[in-house]
Design a protein around this motif. Sequence first.
Motif, PDB file in Angstrom:
ATOM      1  N   GLU A   1       0.833  -1.204   0.000  1.00  0.00           N
ATOM      2  CA  GLU A   1       0.000   0.000   0.000  1.00  0.00           C
ATOM      3  C   GLU A   1       0.864   1.249   0.000  1.00  0.00           C
ATOM      4  OE1 GLU A   1      -3.835   2.107   0.809  1.00  0.00           O
ATOM      5  OE2 GLU A   1      -3.387   0.051   0.198  1.00  0.00           O
ATOM      6  N   GLY A   2       0.593   2.146  -0.957  1.00  0.00           N
ATOM      7  CA  GLY A   2       1.315   3.401  -1.036  1.00  0.00           C
ATOM      8  C   GLY A   2       2.570   3.367  -1.881  1.00  0.00           C
ATOM      9  N   THR A   3       2.924   2.218  -2.438  1.00  0.00           N
ATOM     10  CA  THR A   3       4.116   2.139  -3.283  1.00  0.00           C
ATOM     11  C   THR A   3       3.869   2.910  -4.573  1.00  0.00           C
ATOM     12  OG1 THR A   3       4.646  -0.045  -2.415  1.00  0.00           O
ATOM     13  CG2 THR A   3       5.731   0.614  -4.462  1.00  0.00           C
ATOM     14  N   PRO A   4       4.685   3.918  -4.888  1.00  0.00           N
ATOM     15  CA  PRO A   4       4.462   4.662  -6.119  1.00  0.00           C
ATOM     16  C   PRO A   4       5.044   3.969  -7.347  1.00  0.00           C
ATOM     17  CG  PRO A   4       6.242   5.650  -4.892  1.00  0.00           C
ATOM     18  CD  PRO A   4       5.698   4.534  -4.039  1.00  0.00           C
ATOM     19  N   SER A   5       5.889   2.955  -7.145  1.00  0.00           N
ATOM     20  CA  SER A   5       6.450   2.238  -8.294  1.00  0.00           C
ATOM     21  C   SER A   5       5.477   1.157  -8.744  1.00  0.00           C
ATOM     22  CB  SER A   5       7.805   1.624  -7.932  1.00  0.00           C
ATOM     23  OG  SER A   5       7.706   0.803  -6.782  1.00  0.00           O
ATOM     24  N   CYS A   6       4.243   1.565  -9.014  1.00  0.00           N
ATOM     25  CA  CYS A   6       3.185   0.639  -9.390  1.00  0.00           C
ATOM     26  C   CYS A   6       2.922   0.686 -10.886  1.00  0.00           C
ATOM     27  CB  CYS A   6       1.922   0.977  -8.587  1.00  0.00           C
ATOM     28  SG  CYS A   6       0.462   0.065  -9.056  1.00  0.00           S
ATOM     29  N   TRP A   7       2.722   1.899 -11.430  1.00  0.00           N
ATOM     30  CA  TRP A   7       2.438   2.024 -12.860  1.00  0.00           C
ATOM     31  C   TRP A   7       2.578   3.477 -13.277  1.00  0.00           C
ATOM     32  CZ3 TRP A   7       2.823  -1.146 -16.552  1.00  0.00           C
ATOM     33  CH2 TRP A   7       2.230  -0.925 -17.804  1.00  0.00           C
ATOM     34  N   ALA A   8       2.805   3.704 -14.569  1.00  0.00           N
ATOM     35  CA  ALA A   8       2.903   5.051 -15.119  1.00  0.00           C
ATOM     36  C   ALA A   8       2.300   5.059 -16.514  1.00  0.00           C
ATOM     37  CB  ALA A   8       4.362   5.518 -15.176  1.00  0.00           C
ATOM     38  N   ASP A   9       1.573   6.119 -16.830  1.00  0.00           N
ATOM     39  CA  ASP A   9       1.072   6.295 -18.187  1.00  0.00           C
ATOM     40  C   ASP A   9       1.020   7.776 -18.504  1.00  0.00           C
ATOM     41  OD1 ASP A   9      -1.294   7.344 -17.090  1.00  0.00           O
ATOM     42  OD2 ASP A   9      -2.435   5.502 -17.379  1.00  0.00           O
ATOM     43  N   ALA A  10       0.738   8.092 -19.758  1.00  0.00           N
ATOM     44  CA  ALA A  10       0.641   9.491 -20.176  1.00  0.00           C
ATOM     45  C   ALA A  10      -0.353   9.606 -21.311  1.00  0.00           C
ATOM     46  CB  ALA A  10       1.997  10.028 -20.612  1.00  0.00           C
ATOM     47  N   VAL A  11      -1.112  10.691 -21.297  1.00  0.00           N
ATOM     48  CA  VAL A  11      -2.034  11.013 -22.383  1.00  0.00           C
ATOM     49  C   VAL A  11      -1.293  11.891 -23.388  1.00  0.00           C
ATOM     50  CG1 VAL A  11      -4.185  12.177 -22.999  1.00  0.00           C
ATOM     51  CG2 VAL A  11      -4.037  10.869 -20.871  1.00  0.00           C
ATOM     52  N   PHE A  12      -1.312  11.475 -24.652  1.00  0.00           N
ATOM     53  CA  PHE A  12      -0.640  12.236 -25.709  1.00  0.00           C
ATOM     54  C   PHE A  12      -1.637  12.566 -26.811  1.00  0.00           C
ATOM     55  CE2 PHE A  12       2.970   9.838 -23.890  1.00  0.00           C
ATOM     56  CZ  PHE A  12       3.866  10.870 -23.686  1.00  0.00           C
ATOM     57  N   ASN A  13      -1.637  13.820 -27.241  1.00  0.00           N
ATOM     58  CA  ASN A  13      -2.499  14.194 -28.364  1.00  0.00           C
ATOM     59  C   ASN A  13      -2.108  13.448 -29.631  1.00  0.00           C
ATOM     60  OD1 ASN A  13      -3.942  16.043 -26.775  1.00  0.00           O
ATOM     61  ND2 ASN A  13      -2.474  17.682 -27.185  1.00  0.00           N
ATOM     62  N   ASP A  14      -0.818  13.204 -29.791  1.00  0.00           N
ATOM     63  CA  ASP A  14      -0.315  12.450 -30.943  1.00  0.00           C
ATOM     64  C   ASP A  14       0.357  11.183 -30.420  1.00  0.00           C
ATOM     65  OD1 ASP A  14       0.949  11.425 -33.196  1.00  0.00           O
ATOM     66  OD2 ASP A  14       1.528  13.393 -33.973  1.00  0.00           O
ATOM     67  N   VAL A  15      -0.414  10.111 -30.332  1.00  0.00           N
ATOM     68  CA  VAL A  15       0.109   8.873 -29.758  1.00  0.00           C
ATOM     69  C   VAL A  15       1.192   8.272 -30.636  1.00  0.00           C
ATOM     70  CG1 VAL A  15      -0.498   6.494 -29.154  1.00  0.00           C
ATOM     71  CG2 VAL A  15      -1.977   8.370 -28.441  1.00  0.00           C
ATOM     72  N   GLU A  16       1.028   8.346 -31.953  1.00  0.00           N
ATOM     73  CA  GLU A  16       2.032   7.768 -32.842  1.00  0.00           C
ATOM     74  C   GLU A  16       3.380   8.467 -32.689  1.00  0.00           C
ATOM     75  OE1 GLU A  16       1.827   4.963 -34.529  1.00  0.00           O
ATOM     76  OE2 GLU A  16      -0.114   4.807 -33.538  1.00  0.00           O
ATOM     77  N   ALA A  17       3.354   9.787 -32.530  1.00  0.00           N
ATOM     78  CA  ALA A  17       4.604  10.530 -32.308  1.00  0.00           C
ATOM     79  C   ALA A  17       5.219  10.140 -30.968  1.00  0.00           C
ATOM     80  CB  ALA A  17       4.344  12.031 -32.362  1.00  0.00           C
ATOM     81  N   ALA A  18       4.386   9.942 -29.946  1.00  0.00           N
ATOM     82  CA  ALA A  18       4.884   9.532 -28.632  1.00  0.00           C
ATOM     83  C   ALA A  18       5.513   8.147 -28.707  1.00  0.00           C
ATOM     84  CB  ALA A  18       3.747   9.546 -27.612  1.00  0.00           C
ATOM     85  N   ARG A  19       4.886   7.249 -29.435  1.00  0.00           N
ATOM     86  CA  ARG A  19       5.446   5.902 -29.590  1.00  0.00           C
ATOM     87  C   ARG A  19       6.804   5.951 -30.284  1.00  0.00           C
ATOM     88  NH1 ARG A  19       0.976   1.447 -30.630  1.00  0.00           N
ATOM     89  NH2 ARG A  19       2.630   0.651 -31.971  1.00  0.00           N
ATOM     90  N   ALA A  20       6.911   6.764 -31.333  1.00  0.00           N
ATOM     91  CA  ALA A  20       8.176   6.865 -32.061  1.00  0.00           C
ATOM     92  C   ALA A  20       9.265   7.464 -31.188  1.00  0.00           C
ATOM     93  CB  ALA A  20       7.978   7.701 -33.330  1.00  0.00           C
ATOM     94  N   PHE A  21       8.909   8.531 -30.432  1.00  0.00           N
ATOM     95  CA  PHE A  21       9.896   9.213 -29.593  1.00  0.00           C
ATOM     96  C   PHE A  21      10.385   8.291 -28.486  1.00  0.00           C
ATOM     97  CE2 PHE A  21      11.088  11.689 -25.890  1.00  0.00           C
ATOM     98  CZ  PHE A  21      11.889  12.694 -26.412  1.00  0.00           C
ATOM     99  N   HIS A  22       9.481   7.761 -27.683  1.00  0.00           N
ATOM    100  CA  HIS A  22       9.896   6.947 -26.539  1.00  0.00           C
ATOM    101  C   HIS A  22      10.420   5.582 -26.968  1.00  0.00           C
ATOM    102  CE1 HIS A  22       7.408  10.043 -24.565  1.00  0.00           C
ATOM    103  NE2 HIS A  22       8.224   9.846 -23.555  1.00  0.00           N
ATOM    104  N   GLY A  23       9.965   5.100 -28.107  1.00  0.00           N
ATOM    105  CA  GLY A  23      10.540   3.871 -28.618  1.00  0.00           C
ATOM    106  C   GLY A  23      12.013   4.029 -28.936  1.00  0.00           C
ATOM    107  N   ASP A  24      12.372   5.197 -29.491  1.00  0.00           N
ATOM    108  CA  ASP A  24      13.767   5.457 -29.829  1.00  0.00           C
ATOM    109  C   ASP A  24      14.593   5.783 -28.589  1.00  0.00           C
ATOM    110  OD1 ASP A  24      16.035   5.903 -31.366  1.00  0.00           O
ATOM    111  OD2 ASP A  24      15.563   7.998 -31.718  1.00  0.00           O
ATOM    112  N   VAL A  25      14.075   6.654 -27.717  1.00  0.00           N
ATOM    113  CA  VAL A  25      14.845   7.117 -26.563  1.00  0.00           C
ATOM    114  C   VAL A  25      14.986   6.032 -25.499  1.00  0.00           C
ATOM    115  CG1 VAL A  25      14.919   8.800 -24.682  1.00  0.00           C
ATOM    116  CG2 VAL A  25      14.186   9.512 -26.965  1.00  0.00           C
TER     117      VAL A  25
END
Length: 268
Positions: A6-30
């Motif tokens: 309970e209270g562990t912040p290392s549980c999950w992370a997500d982000a809302v992106f207006n351009d999901v395809e651009a986000a996939r390309a960026f984070h996929g590369d980085v």
Amino acid sequence: MAVQPEGTPSCWADAVFNDVEAARAFHGDVLGWTFGASSSEVGDYTQAYADGKAVAAVVPPVPGQEGSSQWRLYFAVRDAAATAVRIRDNGGELLRESMRGGDFGTMCLAREPGGAVFGLWQAGTHEGFGATAAPGAYCWAEVFTRDPEKTDAFFPVVFSYRSKQLGDEIGFRLYDLGEQAVLGRMRMTEDFPPEVPSYVDVYFTVENCDEAVTRATERGGILRFGPMDTPFGRFAALSDQQGANFSVIDVTTTAGDMPKTTEVPEAS
């Protein structure tokens, strides 16, 4: 992996992106991510994978609610509805009431009194990160707040954290869960533009910090700070091309001695 305490912040992370395809390309590369198929049942939620392990997710905005992109960190809870009550009772704000996502689990979005947005996750079949502290995976997080007094009064009560001051950094605290440091808290100074709200900075592990920074800036990202060597690793703070802040850290490259910590007495 087992459900986090309970209270562990290392549980999950997500982000809302207006351009999901651009986000996939960026984070996929980085970050070296690959991506699963989008699930229309949960708003085209798309999981990201590092070495075959689920490490984050990207999602498009609800139509009509497009806005700035930002990573959201989720805290593990046994009962999202009960934790939501504690959030309200201690000055927090619920942005999205507890909502069940099929058999995956129950989520909730909230804002702490200092202004940073975070999530709750009551695990079902989806227990959280498939890996942490591995290349491409979550490693650490810090709450950047313009009102640290309110933030420091909130998190220890809602999640039963103990607070420590790290070294001589008056503007920085650690929140411990049991005997383990699980979250940092940084005071936002005048160096931050006034239009930047309080936020949670999520750190992702990389094999080489400098190479990750180069890939990020070549793809339109902005270097905010670093790279810098620390006793915890070599890290840099970045924004992607859609404005979402995050940090990268090479935990194998360290320098200097670990700073001492001083326990902060609980407020009466």
